[in-house]
Structure formats: C-alpha cells, structure tokens
Motif scaffolding. Structure first.
Motif, PDB file in Angstrom:
ATOM      1  N   TYR A 143      41.629 153.101  53.491  1.00 52.32           N
ATOM      2  CA  TYR A 143      42.260 152.283  52.473  1.00 52.32           C
ATOM      3  C   TYR A 143      41.082 152.118  51.069  1.00 52.32           C
ATOM      4  N   GLN A 144      41.718 151.851  49.917  1.00 49.02           N
ATOM      5  CA  GLN A 144      40.136 151.033  48.673  1.00 49.02           C
ATOM      6  C   GLN A 144      41.417 150.446  47.674  1.00 49.02           C
ATOM      7  N   ASP A 145      41.805 149.598  47.620  1.00 52.72           N
ATOM      8  CA  ASP A 145      42.578 148.656  47.023  1.00 52.72           C
ATOM      9  C   ASP A 145      42.814 149.310  45.384  1.00 52.72           C
ATOM     10  N   ILE A 146      43.449 148.721  44.383  1.00 46.98           N
ATOM     11  CA  ILE A 146      43.291 148.139  43.193  1.00 46.98           C
ATOM     12  C   ILE A 146      43.121 147.305  42.793  1.00 46.98           C
ATOM     13  N   GLN A 147      42.292 146.635  41.551  1.00 44.94           N
ATOM     14  CA  GLN A 147      42.186 145.346  41.233  1.00 44.94           C
ATOM     15  C   GLN A 147      43.313 144.880  40.470  1.00 44.94           C
ATOM     16  N   MET A 148      43.859 145.643  40.072  1.00 46.65           N
ATOM     17  CA  MET A 148      44.521 145.041  38.281  1.00 46.65           C
ATOM     18  C   MET A 148      45.996 146.024  37.974  1.00 46.65           C
ATOM     19  N   ARG A 149      47.432 145.537  37.950  1.00 50.79           N
ATOM     20  CA  ARG A 149      47.667 146.336  37.578  1.00 50.79           C
ATOM     21  C   ARG A 149      49.288 145.439  36.709  1.00 50.79           C
ATOM     22  N   VAL A 150      48.305 145.685  35.595  1.00 49.23           N
ATOM     23  CA  VAL A 150      49.514 145.773  34.153  1.00 49.23           C
ATOM     24  C   VAL A 150      50.355 146.859  33.231  1.00 49.23           C
ATOM     25  N   PRO A 151      51.142 147.106  33.463  1.00 41.67           N
ATOM     26  CA  PRO A 151      52.249 147.705  32.126  1.00 41.67           C
ATOM     27  C   PRO A 151      51.737 147.291  31.410  1.00 41.67           C
ATOM     28  N   ALA A 152      51.956 148.881  30.834  1.00 42.10           N
ATOM     29  CA  ALA A 152      52.063 148.124  28.631  1.00 42.10           C
ATOM     30  C   ALA A 152      54.142 149.330  28.753  1.00 42.10           C
ATOM     31  N   ILE A 153      54.759 148.273  28.523  1.00 38.81           N
ATOM     32  CA  ILE A 153      56.575 148.383  28.365  1.00 38.81           C
ATOM     33  C   ILE A 153      56.530 148.599  26.708  1.00 38.81           C
ATOM     34  N   ALA A 154      55.763 148.586  25.686  1.00 35.04           N
ATOM     35  CA  ALA A 154      55.758 148.661  24.786  1.00 35.04           C
ATOM     36  C   ALA A 154      56.840 149.861  24.445  1.00 35.04           C
ATOM     37  N   ALA A 155      56.619 151.308  25.410  1.00 35.88           N
ATOM     38  CA  ALA A 155      57.427 152.428  24.920  1.00 35.88           C
ATOM     39  C   ALA A 155      59.150 152.180  25.457  1.00 35.88           C
ATOM     40  N   ALA A 156      59.411 151.648  26.757  1.00 37.07           N
ATOM     41  CA  ALA A 156      60.696 151.667  26.396  1.00 37.07           C
ATOM     42  C   ALA A 156      61.025 150.098  26.319  1.00 37.07           C
ATOM     43  N   GLU A 157      60.016 149.206  24.491  1.00 36.12           N
ATOM     44  CA  GLU A 157      61.016 148.228  23.908  1.00 36.12           C
ATOM     45  C   GLU A 157      61.432 148.483  23.141  1.00 36.12           C
ATOM     46  N   ARG A 158      60.177 149.174  22.728  1.00 37.92           N
ATOM     47  CA  ARG A 158      61.217 150.421  21.563  1.00 37.92           C
ATOM     48  C   ARG A 158      61.703 151.423  21.618  1.00 37.92           C
ATOM     49  N   ASP A 159      61.740 152.543  22.357  1.00 40.28           N
ATOM     50  CA  ASP A 159      62.900 153.675  22.938  1.00 40.28           C
ATOM     51  C   ASP A 159      64.044 153.289  23.060  1.00 40.28           C
ATOM     52  N   LEU A 160      63.667 152.146  23.673  1.00 40.35           N
ATOM     53  CA  LEU A 160      65.439 152.029  25.052  1.00 40.35           C
ATOM     54  C   LEU A 160      65.949 150.591  24.782  1.00 40.35           C
ATOM     55  N   GLY A 161      65.302 149.925  24.081  1.00 40.90           N
ATOM     56  CA  GLY A 161      65.913 148.215  24.067  1.00 40.90           C
ATOM     57  C   GLY A 161      65.790 147.402  24.584  1.00 40.90           C
ATOM     58  N   TRP A 162      64.519 147.896  26.152  1.00 43.93           N
ATOM     59  CA  TRP A 162      64.599 147.117  26.899  1.00 43.93           C
ATOM     60  C   TRP A 162      63.707 146.155  27.313  1.00 43.93           C
ATOM     61  N   ARG A 163      63.709 144.963  27.778  1.00 42.07           N
ATOM     62  CA  ARG A 163      62.660 143.866  28.650  1.00 42.07           C
ATOM     63  C   ARG A 163      63.042 143.416  29.122  1.00 42.07           C
ATOM     64  N   PRO A 164      61.917 143.146  30.177  1.00 36.47           N
ATOM     65  CA  PRO A 164      62.436 142.065  31.964  1.00 36.47           C
ATOM     66  C   PRO A 164      62.290 141.270  30.979  1.00 36.47           C
ATOM     67  N   SER A 165      63.293 140.276  32.163  1.00 37.48           N
ATOM     68  CA  SER A 165      63.299 138.912  31.879  1.00 37.48           C
ATOM     69  C   SER A 165      63.266 137.928  33.310  1.00 37.48           C
ATOM     70  N   THR A 166      62.822 137.895  34.069  1.00 36.78           N
ATOM     71  CA  THR A 166      62.949 137.451  35.413  1.00 36.78           C
ATOM     72  C   THR A 166      62.111 137.051  35.568  1.00 36.78           C
ATOM     73  N   ASP A 167      61.762 136.053  36.012  1.00 40.46           N
ATOM     74  CA  ASP A 167      60.921 135.275  36.084  1.00 40.46           C
ATOM     75  C   ASP A 167      60.022 135.021  37.527  1.00 40.46           C
ATOM     76  N   MET A 168      58.752 135.370  37.736  1.00 46.70           N
ATOM     77  CA  MET A 168      58.459 135.389  38.863  1.00 46.70           C
ATOM     78  C   MET A 168      59.113 134.543  39.900  1.00 46.70           C
ATOM     79  N   ASP A 169      58.930 132.980  40.156  1.00 44.09           N
ATOM     80  CA  ASP A 169      59.711 132.574  40.681  1.00 44.09           C
ATOM     81  C   ASP A 169      61.009 132.937  40.727  1.00 44.09           C
ATOM     82  N   THR A 170      62.031 133.331  40.191  1.00 41.72           N
ATOM     83  CA  THR A 170      63.161 133.388  40.175  1.00 41.72           C
ATOM     84  C   THR A 170      63.289 134.770  41.203  1.00 41.72           C
ATOM     85  N   ALA A 171      62.399 135.930  40.885  1.00 43.84           N
ATOM     86  CA  ALA A 171      62.471 136.551  41.437  1.00 43.84           C
ATOM     87  C   ALA A 171      62.622 136.358  43.150  1.00 43.84           C
TER      88      ALA A 171
END
Ligand code: UDP
Length: 352
Positions: free
Chosen positions: A300-328
């Motif tokens: 095994y080897q871990d991954i320390q950080m994983r943050v997505p760029a979502i500009a492409a989905a926002e721009r081209d699909l008009g999508w943006r996530p809305s559910t915060d951590m606690d609600t999820a």
C-alpha cells in the motif's frame, strides 16, 4: 426519441443511484446487468427498466447485443476499493481493465456513445494542490506498491479511449469520481475490515463498537461528494450528446468538502449520536492510530491530498455540487438506519 441507456453494474453504488434517478426524473429506457439486484429491489416497477442478472465476463453475447441496441453505454462494473487493490491486484486488472476494454471496443465497433468512469485515483500522488483534468501530472509509486494497479489500469483505459476518439471518432465522456458517499455505498453490516471504503468502514466501526483506525494519523485529505450531486452531473452529461460533453474529461467532486480522515472520523461519531439507535455505540467509539503497513500491508501507499478542479463541469455542464459534508454524512447514516437489518443489528448490539 427516448434515449436507450445501457448500464453495466446497474446494482452498484453509482449504477443503482443512476438507474433510479433516470427512471424517476427522465423518460429514458435503461438496460441493466449486474450480479444481483438487492440495491434495486425498492424501485417501483417500471416498463422502461430491463434488467438481467448476469456477469459481464460470462454473458458476453447479451452485452454485445445490447451495446448494439442502445444509444449510450455506461460501464460501471469495477472493483473500486483500495483494500482490494493490494490483496487482489490481478482481479482488479482483469475486471477493471480487460473486461472493460472489450466493452470500449464494442462501442467503437457499433459507433455508440460511451460514458466511462475514470477515477480521481488516476492523479495518484500528483504534486498539484488542485487536480486538473487536462494539465495535472499523474504520479504513481514503484511496482512493488500494488495499490497503483487500479490507477494504472484506469489510466491506460483513459488513454485507449482518448486514442479511439482521435482515430475513430469515438464519442466518449470520461468522468472522475472524487470519494462519492451516500446510500448503498458498501455493506456496513460486514464487520470485516477492508471490505468498505473509508466512510462506510467508520460507520461499521461505530455500529460494532470497534475502534476507528486512522491510517498514519488520519492527516490525509479527501474531497467527499454526495451521490445525488454526482448523479445530477451524470444526467447532464447524458443529456449533452454530441456537444459540450463529447470527447471530454470531467472531475466530479466537491472541493468544499475537502476534509482530513481524522475530521471525517470525528464528524461520523458526532453525527451518529443524533440517531437514537446508534447513540450509545457512537459515544463508546474510540479513535486509534495505526500505520499504513499494519492496516493494509506492504503493498500500500497513500495519497495525501485530493482536491478536484471543477471549473470544466461548472463552465460546460452548468453543474456545481451543493451538499455539504455534514449533510452528506447525515443523509447516508439516515439511509442505513432505515434499513431493517441495520437497525435490528444496532439494537441487538446495543442491548448485548
Ligand atoms: N482509511 C483509514 N481508516 C480506515 C480506512 C481507510 O484511515 O479504516 C484511510 C485510507 O488510508 C485513505 C483514506 O482513508 O487514506 C480513504 O480511504 P478509501 O478506502 O475511502 O479510499 P481512497 O480515497 O484512498 O481511494
């Protein structure tokens, strides 16, 4: 004309959520295949849903026939659990790579649209703080670290699909899930460690009053994405034939929900206390630290950080996530608590 969509792995975490959203909110037809249908059992009967219980590596004629018959193919059959990358690397290769390659080739042969799951894991240990679909380097560890067989298999498939797009005009969209969580993620009642991904593992630990284990202190971070947000994005991709989604790659993730694994553990314990059937167990749950070697073994080897760029989905699909951590977290726990078996087990363990 109503779309005909083929979903391989219709009973999986993403497949079952996608199937039920399509049947509920769209007028499309779904042709599904999976090993079983337990996650689809609660769906109201629908003439637009055609399901067969089967194995894509065995029922090959059914698969090819339906690729030919449908407009869009969504192959969601894969092993996507890091504990299994290190224990069954060849199974991961055979299913995630080989079996899916044959489906990709059917799509090329019959000129069908392909919506294919790449993975956030593909970025590996990329040095980029925010992971971009088109510019981020993909960085893996040495061969001995068998964890990377999943990322490497997915990476090669992305490259193969891309090349079919360039050479044969394959109409594809690659999407990269970032730690989706929600109802039906894993079987929380399975007490065996390593059978679940992190959040469902923690919930299972609470249920069984076993300590939550933080691998290497739980400082590593993930961006957790609620399944309903993700499904909304997939529906938009499915709708955008031959236009903004064609021959593109989209991260599907929620950068606002980037938290450490320790933070996830603390939130899970806190929110579980809101549910009477879990309250006592949650109060009794401890957090301990273990090394990655103790938890997963030497491959095994871990991954320390994983943050997505979502500009492409926002721009081209008009999508943006809305559910915060606690609600999820809350919605997911609520789903499990409502399952008869889960609640019965929780009550029995609380009493015992
Ligand atoms: N993890 C942990 N305790 C567990 C299970 C997982 O600390 O009981 C960590 C794991 O080492 C990883 C993170 O949680 O850093 C996310 O693990 P998951 O299995 O969800 O998959 P990943 O995001 O790495 O693909």
């Amino acid at each position: 004309m109503s779309l005909k969509i083929m979903i391989l792995g219709a009973n999986g975490f993403i497949g079952s959520a996608l199937t039920s959203a399509i049947l509920r909110d769209r007028d499309w037809e779904v042709y599904g295949i999976d090993l079983s249908d337990n996650k689809l059992g609660s769906l109201p009967k629908n003439d637009r849903f055609h399901f067969v219980e089967g194995d894509i590596t065995i029922n090959k004629e059914w698969v090819e026939y339906h690729v030919k018959k449908c407009d869009v193919v969504v192959p969601l059959v894969a092993i996507a659990n890091p504990a299994q990358y290190v224990t069954h690397p060849l199974r991961v290769f055979e299913l995630d790579f080989e079996a899916n390659l044959s489906i990709v080739r059917h799509c090329v042969k019959y000129g069908k649209r392909l919506i294919f799951p790449s993975t956030s894991e593909i970025y590996g240990m990329s040095p980029d703080a925010v992971l971009d679909e088109e510019t981020s380097p993909l960085v893996y560890g040495p061969i001995e670290k068998q964890r990377w067989i999943y990322a490497a298999s997915k990476q090669l498939l992305d490259r193969v699909i891309y090349a079919y797009g360039v050479r044969d005009n394959l109409d594809y969209t690659l999407f990269r899930p970032f730690n989706f969580i929600g109802p039906n993620l894993d079987n929380v009642e399975e007490p065996k460690e390593g059978s679940s991904r992190v959040f469902t593992q923690f919930l299972s630990n609470v249920l069984y009053r076993r300590p939550i284990k933080l691998v290497d202190g739980g400082r590593q971070k993930r961006s957790f994405t609620y399944i309903d947000d993700a499904i909304e994005c997939l529906l938009t991709i499915l709708e955008n034939a031959n236009s903004r989604a064609s021959r593109r790659i989209f991260n599907i993730g929620n950068p606002a929900n980037c938290v450490s694994i320790r933070d996830l553990a603390e939130r899970t314990i806190r929110i579980a206390q809101e549910f009477p059937v879990l309250r006592e167990s949650a109060l009794a749950t401890h957090i301990v630290e273990v090394t990655a070697g103790e938890y997963y073994g030497k491959y095994y080897q871990d991954i320390q950080m994983r943050v997505p760029a979502i500009a492409a989905a926002e721009r081209d699909l008009g999508w943006r996530p809305s559910t915060d951590m606690d609600t999820a977290i809350r919605r997911t726990i609520e789903f499990y608590v409502k399952q008869e078996n889960f609640s019965a087990r929780a009550a029995a363990l609380a009493g015992g």
